[in-house]
Write a protein that holds these residues in place. Structure first.
Motif, PDB file in Angstrom:
ATOM      1  N   ALA A 108      38.562  24.292  52.701  1.00  0.00           N
ATOM      2  CA  ALA A 108      38.163  25.239  51.654  1.00  0.00           C
ATOM      3  C   ALA A 108      39.306  25.469  50.672  1.00  0.00           C
ATOM      4  CB  ALA A 108      37.734  26.558  52.284  1.00  0.00           C
ATOM      5  N   LYS A 109      38.930  25.681  49.425  1.00  0.00           N
ATOM      6  CA  LYS A 109      39.925  25.902  48.385  1.00  0.00           C
ATOM      7  C   LYS A 109      40.575  27.272  48.521  1.00  0.00           C
ATOM      8  CE  LYS A 109      37.794  22.858  44.958  1.00  0.00           C
ATOM      9  NZ  LYS A 109      37.305  22.721  43.570  1.00  0.00           N
ATOM     10  N   THR A 110      41.775  27.371  47.976  1.00  0.00           N
ATOM     11  CA  THR A 110      42.420  28.672  47.826  1.00  0.00           C
ATOM     12  C   THR A 110      41.827  29.350  46.597  1.00  0.00           C
ATOM     13  OG1 THR A 110      44.488  27.968  48.863  1.00  0.00           O
ATOM     14  CG2 THR A 110      44.605  29.859  47.367  1.00  0.00           C
ATOM     15  N   LEU A 111      41.349  30.576  46.780  1.00  0.00           N
ATOM     16  CA  LEU A 111      40.704  31.324  45.710  1.00  0.00           C
ATOM     17  C   LEU A 111      41.593  32.482  45.289  1.00  0.00           C
ATOM     18  CD1 LEU A 111      37.134  31.637  47.327  1.00  0.00           C
ATOM     19  CD2 LEU A 111      38.062  29.709  46.002  1.00  0.00           C
ATOM     20  N   VAL A 112      41.807  32.627  43.992  1.00  0.00           N
ATOM     21  CA  VAL A 112      42.544  33.757  43.452  1.00  0.00           C
ATOM     22  C   VAL A 112      41.589  34.528  42.554  1.00  0.00           C
ATOM     23  CG1 VAL A 112      44.590  34.532  42.208  1.00  0.00           C
ATOM     24  CG2 VAL A 112      44.653  32.381  43.493  1.00  0.00           C
TER      25      VAL A 112
ATOM     26  N   LEU B 217      31.821  36.389  55.765  1.00  0.00           N
ATOM     27  CA  LEU B 217      31.120  35.135  56.025  1.00  0.00           C
ATOM     28  C   LEU B 217      32.013  34.098  56.695  1.00  0.00           C
ATOM     29  CD1 LEU B 217      29.079  34.833  52.699  1.00  0.00           C
ATOM     30  CD2 LEU B 217      28.204  35.432  54.968  1.00  0.00           C
ATOM     31  N   GLY B 218      33.256  34.471  56.951  1.00  0.00           N
ATOM     32  CA  GLY B 218      34.159  33.580  57.665  1.00  0.00           C
ATOM     33  C   GLY B 218      35.213  32.896  56.830  1.00  0.00           C
ATOM     34  N   TYR B 219      35.214  33.160  55.502  1.00  0.00           N
ATOM     35  CA  TYR B 219      36.238  32.526  54.663  1.00  0.00           C
ATOM     36  C   TYR B 219      37.611  33.000  55.116  1.00  0.00           C
ATOM     37  CZ  TYR B 219      37.102  29.735  50.476  1.00  0.00           C
ATOM     38  OH  TYR B 219      37.451  28.717  49.605  1.00  0.00           O
ATOM     39  N   PRO B 220      38.547  32.079  55.365  1.00  0.00           N
ATOM     40  CA  PRO B 220      39.871  32.482  55.882  1.00  0.00           C
ATOM     41  C   PRO B 220      40.601  33.390  54.893  1.00  0.00           C
ATOM     42  CG  PRO B 220      39.521  30.109  56.108  1.00  0.00           C
ATOM     43  CD  PRO B 220      38.426  30.617  55.217  1.00  0.00           C
ATOM     44  N   GLY B 221      41.078  34.529  55.383  1.00  0.00           N
ATOM     45  CA  GLY B 221      41.774  35.463  54.511  1.00  0.00           C
ATOM     46  C   GLY B 221      43.006  34.870  53.860  1.00  0.00           C
ATOM     47  N   HIS B 222      43.691  33.965  54.561  1.00  0.00           N
ATOM     48  CA  HIS B 222      44.921  33.404  53.986  1.00  0.00           C
ATOM     49  C   HIS B 222      44.632  32.449  52.831  1.00  0.00           C
ATOM     50  CE1 HIS B 222      43.853  30.145  56.820  1.00  0.00           C
ATOM     51  NE2 HIS B 222      44.519  29.366  56.000  1.00  0.00           N
ATOM     52  N   LYS B 223      43.352  32.083  52.651  1.00  0.00           N
ATOM     53  CA  LYS B 223      42.977  31.233  51.526  1.00  0.00           C
ATOM     54  C   LYS B 223      42.396  32.042  50.369  1.00  0.00           C
ATOM     55  CE  LYS B 223      42.321  26.873  53.940  1.00  0.00           C
ATOM     56  NZ  LYS B 223      41.474  25.661  54.075  1.00  0.00           N
ATOM     57  N   ILE B 224      42.502  33.353  50.452  1.00  0.00           N
ATOM     58  CA  ILE B 224      42.037  34.224  49.372  1.00  0.00           C
ATOM     59  C   ILE B 224      43.203  35.084  48.891  1.00  0.00           C
ATOM     60  CG2 ILE B 224      40.447  36.061  48.702  1.00  0.00           C
ATOM     61  CD1 ILE B 224      38.533  35.134  50.835  1.00  0.00           C
ATOM     62  N   LYS B 225      43.405  35.115  47.587  1.00  0.00           N
ATOM     63  CA  LYS B 225      44.428  35.949  46.956  1.00  0.00           C
ATOM     64  C   LYS B 225      43.731  36.889  45.975  1.00  0.00           C
ATOM     65  CE  LYS B 225      47.085  32.925  48.993  1.00  0.00           C
ATOM     66  NZ  LYS B 225      47.776  33.234  50.273  1.00  0.00           N
ATOM     67  N   TRP B 226      44.305  38.058  45.791  1.00  0.00           N
ATOM     68  CA  TRP B 226      43.711  39.058  44.897  1.00  0.00           C
ATOM     69  C   TRP B 226      44.739  39.523  43.889  1.00  0.00           C
ATOM     70  CZ3 TRP B 226      43.364  44.885  46.093  1.00  0.00           C
ATOM     71  CH2 TRP B 226      42.618  45.537  45.101  1.00  0.00           C
ATOM     72  N   TYR B 227      44.460  39.282  42.611  1.00  0.00           N
ATOM     73  CA  TYR B 227      45.286  39.838  41.543  1.00  0.00           C
ATOM     74  C   TYR B 227      44.733  41.213  41.212  1.00  0.00           C
ATOM     75  CZ  TYR B 227      47.258  40.591  36.899  1.00  0.00           C
ATOM     76  OH  TYR B 227      47.897  41.146  35.807  1.00  0.00           O
ATOM     77  N   ARG B 228      45.290  42.232  41.822  1.00  0.00           N
ATOM     78  CA  ARG B 228      44.775  43.594  41.717  1.00  0.00           C
ATOM     79  C   ARG B 228      44.872  44.135  40.296  1.00  0.00           C
ATOM     80  NH1 ARG B 228      47.056  48.811  42.267  1.00  0.00           N
ATOM     81  NH2 ARG B 228      45.692  50.367  43.256  1.00  0.00           N
ATOM     82  N   GLY B 229      45.938  43.807  39.580  1.00  0.00           N
ATOM     83  CA  GLY B 229      46.128  44.347  38.230  1.00  0.00           C
ATOM     84  C   GLY B 229      45.053  43.915  37.257  1.00  0.00           C
ATOM     85  N   GLY B 230      44.535  42.699  37.430  1.00  0.00           N
ATOM     86  CA  GLY B 230      43.432  42.209  36.617  1.00  0.00           C
ATOM     87  C   GLY B 230      43.686  42.305  35.117  1.00  0.00           C
ATOM     88  N   MET B 231      42.601  42.395  34.357  1.00  0.00           N
ATOM     89  CA  MET B 231      42.714  42.372  32.910  1.00  0.00           C
ATOM     90  C   MET B 231      43.432  43.608  32.367  1.00  0.00           C
ATOM     91  SD  MET B 231      41.518  39.461  32.111  1.00  0.00           S
ATOM     92  CE  MET B 231      41.637  39.655  30.335  1.00  0.00           C
ATOM     93  N   GLN B 232      43.342  44.724  33.075  1.00  0.00           N
ATOM     94  CA  GLN B 232      44.033  45.938  32.623  1.00  0.00           C
ATOM     95  C   GLN B 232      45.538  45.690  32.493  1.00  0.00           C
ATOM     96  OE1 GLN B 232      42.544  49.522  32.504  1.00  0.00           O
ATOM     97  NE2 GLN B 232      44.301  49.568  31.127  1.00  0.00           N
ATOM     98  N   MET B 233      46.153  45.193  33.574  1.00  0.00           N
ATOM     99  CA  MET B 233      47.595  44.971  33.543  1.00  0.00           C
ATOM    100  C   MET B 233      47.947  43.766  32.687  1.00  0.00           C
ATOM    101  SD  MET B 233      49.015  47.441  34.932  1.00  0.00           S
ATOM    102  CE  MET B 233      50.642  46.722  34.722  1.00  0.00           C
ATOM    103  N   TRP B 234      47.070  42.759  32.654  1.00  0.00           N
ATOM    104  CA  TRP B 234      47.323  41.582  31.816  1.00  0.00           C
ATOM    105  C   TRP B 234      47.448  42.002  30.349  1.00  0.00           C
ATOM    106  CZ3 TRP B 234      48.429  36.844  33.706  1.00  0.00           C
ATOM    107  CH2 TRP B 234      48.417  35.760  32.827  1.00  0.00           C
ATOM    108  N   HIS B 235      46.530  42.858  29.897  1.00  0.00           N
ATOM    109  CA  HIS B 235      46.604  43.359  28.526  1.00  0.00           C
ATOM    110  C   HIS B 235      47.802  44.286  28.342  1.00  0.00           C
ATOM    111  CE1 HIS B 235      42.988  41.952  26.381  1.00  0.00           C
ATOM    112  NE2 HIS B 235      42.408  41.948  27.568  1.00  0.00           N
ATOM    113  N   THR B 236      48.062  45.134  29.321  1.00  0.00           N
ATOM    114  CA  THR B 236      49.188  46.060  29.213  1.00  0.00           C
ATOM    115  C   THR B 236      50.515  45.326  29.018  1.00  0.00           C
ATOM    116  OG1 THR B 236      48.053  47.705  30.567  1.00  0.00           O
ATOM    117  CG2 THR B 236      50.440  47.920  30.397  1.00  0.00           C
ATOM    118  N   LEU B 237      50.641  44.162  29.632  1.00  0.00           N
ATOM    119  CA  LEU B 237      51.868  43.372  29.515  1.00  0.00           C
ATOM    120  C   LEU B 237      51.860  42.442  28.303  1.00  0.00           C
ATOM    121  CD1 LEU B 237      52.434  42.537  33.279  1.00  0.00           C
ATOM    122  CD2 LEU B 237      53.734  44.131  31.857  1.00  0.00           C
ATOM    123  N   GLY B 238      50.775  42.491  27.519  1.00  0.00           N
ATOM    124  CA  GLY B 238      50.736  41.696  26.290  1.00  0.00           C
ATOM    125  C   GLY B 238      50.649  40.210  26.527  1.00  0.00           C
TER     126      GLY B 238
END
Length: 217
Positions: free
Chosen positions: A164-168, A189-210
């Motif tokens: 399975a692919k690594t998902l961000v 559903l069984g997807y391995p947690g180590h193959k999932i990453k979460w960018y918590r800041g999302g678009m809010q922080m992306w825009h905040t950092l310009g």
């Protein structure tokens, strides 16, 4: 599709990765060691960098500080189950690997209209509703997405996540529950947690950092 770069992008050609010399350094870098980053987005190459105007201010919906909770409640830092939460620098490390890895997806979990209006370069769109089994998504359709897009294999009706692919995943920001909802569904559903990453800041922080955004492809 036209590229949409942050102001000052003309300078980006002077430098991509690593430390810049005195003549090529941008005034507003990303980290001390990273000035800008070239990322594949569809059939284009997009340069990610920060807006160079040091007087720039947020002037869009991400300038809003308060939204009704629920549903727009502050998300925890740790989603558990082995899922890694990423800050901007760590997230950019994954974005920078897109041209080198075929086992990696950057997923914008927002709706298609939000994605089309502006997303992070290199991100594909899988609207969160399509993975929300507790909502309107059919389990068979979620299974098809995992098989077709995430390289999960089907062995006699048993899901095999060994390749399975690594998902961000990301969505609107720390107050957005779209990508966390999808992450919980996938791990249930069984997807391995180590193959999932979460960018918590999302678009809010992306825009905040310009940082650079592009139209969703």
């Amino acid at each position: 599709m036209k590229k949409r770069f942050a102001p000052g992008l003309a300078l980006a050609g002077l430098f991509t990765l690593g430390l810049a010399g005195p003549a090529s350094a941008l005034e507003v870098g990303i980290t001390p060691d990273l000035q800008s980053l070239e990322v594949p987005h569809g059939d284009e190459t997009v340069t990610i960098q920060r807006i160079q105007d040091t007087e720039n201010r947020l002037d869009n919906e991400f300038a809003k500080t308060s939204r009704p909770c629920p549903p727009f409640c502050v998300q925890p830092m740790d989603l558990g189950r082995g899922v890694e939460t990423l800050g901007e620098a760590e997230f950019l490390e994954y974005v920078g690997q897109l041209g080198e890895r075929d086992d990696l997806l950057i997923i914008d979990s927002r709706g298609p209209d939000d994605y089309a209006a502006g997303t992070i370069p290199g991100a594909i769109n899988i609207p969160w509703q399509k993975l929300d089994i507790d909502g309107d998504a059919e389990p068979a359709d979620v299974r098809d997405i995992m098989l077709d897009k995430f390289s999960v294999m089907d062995h006699w009706d048993l899901l095999d996540f060994s390749n399975a692919k690594t998902l961000v995943l990301f969505c609107n920001g720390p107050w957005c529950g779209q990508s966390p909802t999808n992450i919980r569904t996938l791990t249930n559903l069984g997807y391995p947690g180590h193959k999932i990453k979460w960018y918590r800041g999302g678009m809010q922080m992306w825009h905040t950092l310009g940082l650079t955004t592009v139209e969703g492809r």
